[in-house]
Scaffold this active site. Sequence first.
Site, PDB file in Angstrom:
ATOM      1  N   ASN A 110       0.865  -1.178   0.000  1.00 57.56           N
ATOM      2  CA  ASN A 110       0.000   0.000   0.000  1.00 57.56           C
ATOM      3  C   ASN A 110       0.902   1.229   0.000  1.00 57.56           C
ATOM      4  OD1 ASN A 110      -1.773   2.066   0.480  1.00 57.56           O
ATOM      5  ND2 ASN A 110      -2.353   1.410   2.538  1.00 57.56           N
ATOM      6  N   TRP A 111       1.021   1.860  -1.169  1.00 57.70           N
ATOM      7  CA  TRP A 111       1.947   3.001  -1.289  1.00 57.70           C
ATOM      8  C   TRP A 111       1.425   4.240  -0.571  1.00 57.70           C
ATOM      9  CZ3 TRP A 111       3.441   3.077  -7.237  1.00 57.70           C
ATOM     10  CH2 TRP A 111       3.998   1.835  -7.582  1.00 57.70           C
TER      11      TRP A 111
ATOM     12  N   GLY B 199       2.787   2.589  10.763  1.00 57.53           N
ATOM     13  CA  GLY B 199       3.720   3.699  10.597  1.00 57.53           C
ATOM     14  C   GLY B 199       4.444   4.097  11.864  1.00 57.53           C
TER      15      GLY B 199
ATOM     16  N   SER C 181       3.861  -1.847  10.381  1.00 55.81           N
ATOM     17  CA  SER C 181       5.312  -1.865  10.597  1.00 55.81           C
ATOM     18  C   SER C 181       5.959  -3.212  10.273  1.00 55.81           C
ATOM     19  CB  SER C 181       5.652  -1.423  12.021  1.00 55.81           C
ATOM     20  OG  SER C 181       5.209  -0.087  12.242  1.00 55.81           O
TER      21      SER C 181
ATOM     22  N   GLY D  50       5.111   1.616   4.688  1.00 55.23           N
ATOM     23  CA  GLY D  50       6.412   2.248   4.487  1.00 55.23           C
ATOM     24  C   GLY D  50       7.427   1.390   3.747  1.00 55.23           C
TER      25      GLY D  50
HETATM   26  P1  13P Z   1       3.252   0.592   7.707  1.00 54.91           P
HETATM   27  O1  13P Z   1       3.793  -0.672   7.091  1.00 54.91           O
HETATM   28  O2  13P Z   1       3.959   1.835   7.213  1.00 54.91           O
HETATM   29  O3  13P Z   1       3.143   0.512   9.173  1.00 54.91           O
HETATM   30  O4  13P Z   1       1.738   0.761   7.136  1.00 54.91           O
HETATM   31  C1  13P Z   1       0.852  -0.297   7.264  1.00 54.91           C
HETATM   32  C2  13P Z   1      -0.358   0.020   6.487  1.00 54.91           C
HETATM   33  O5  13P Z   1      -1.145   0.882   6.853  1.00 54.91           O
HETATM   34  C3  13P Z   1      -0.586  -0.700   5.229  1.00 54.91           C
HETATM   35  O6  13P Z   1      -1.866  -0.497   4.751  1.00 54.91           O
END
Ligand code: 13P
Length: 250
Positions: free
Chosen positions: A9-10, A173, A212, A234
Site C-alpha cells: 500500500n503506497w 507507521g 510496521s 512504508g
Molecule cells: P506501515 O507498514 O507503514 O506501518 O503501514 C501499514 C499500512 O497501513 C498498510 O496499509
Amino acid sequence: MRTKLIAGNWKMNGRKPMVRELIAGILSRLDVNQRSEVMVLPPFPYIPLVNSLLDATPVLLGAQDLSRHDSGAYTGEVAGGMLADVGCSHVLVGHSERRSLHGEDNALVAAKFNAAQAAGLQPVLCVGETLDERSAGRTDEVVSGQIAAVLEAAGVAAFGRAIVAYEPVWAIGTGQTASPEQAQSVHAMIRAQIAKEDATIAGRLRILYGGSVKPDNAADLFAREDIDGGLIGGASLTAEAFMGIYQAAG
Ligand code: 13P
C-alpha cells in the site's frame, strides 16, 4: 494451503520516476521458486502507468479506496467499475486512515465492500483496533464488530471473494509491530468468526497482517498459522525492503 500474499500500500507517495524505479525493482526480484503472490496498490493517477509496466507479469494491481456509488454526481470520487476498467483486480476498503481521517464507519465500509464486488473487484477489508481500545481490553470486540458489519451486509459467501487485513492502528507507521502472538490471536479470532458461518470459506480466506512489517520481522509473523501475508506501507516504497518481505514469506 493458502498462498501468501505480499501487498504494498503506497499510500499517497511517489511520482513517475519513483513508480518506474519501484516496479522495475520489484519485477527484477520476482523469483520463480517463491510461492507467494505480490500486489501493488498505487495512488489512483499512477494505476494506468503501473498497469502497463506490469503487463504480462504475475504482479497483482489494486487501488486504495473506491466510492460506494457506481457513477453519478460524486465529485472527486472513483468508482469500482472505473478501477476494474483500468486494470485493477483488488481494492482496499476501510483502511484505518480512511476510517479515522475521513470518518468512514462500518456501514460505509460495508457498502464499499459490496460496491467493489459488484464491480468485479476483490475487496481487501481492513480492520483493527486503536491503542486505547487495546488498552481497554476491547480488541476482539472492536475487530469482530468491524467484520460483523460486513458479514451482515454482504453475507458469508462474499468472503469467498475477498481478503481481510488486520492492521492494529497503533502499529501503522509507528515502528511498533504487533508481536506474532498478538497478531495470530486476532487472526484466529477473525477466522473463527467466519467459520461459524462457513468453515470452508473461513479455511480459504486469506488474512493479511499490516503494521510496521519489515524484512527483519516478517518471517516470524508469516510463520504463524493464520497469518497469510502482509499489507505493507512504508517498507513497500523501496523494492529492496518490499521484496525482502516477499523473500521472507517463502
Ligand atoms: P506501515 O507498514 O507503514 O506501518 O503501514 C501499514 C499500512 O497501513 C498498510 O496499509
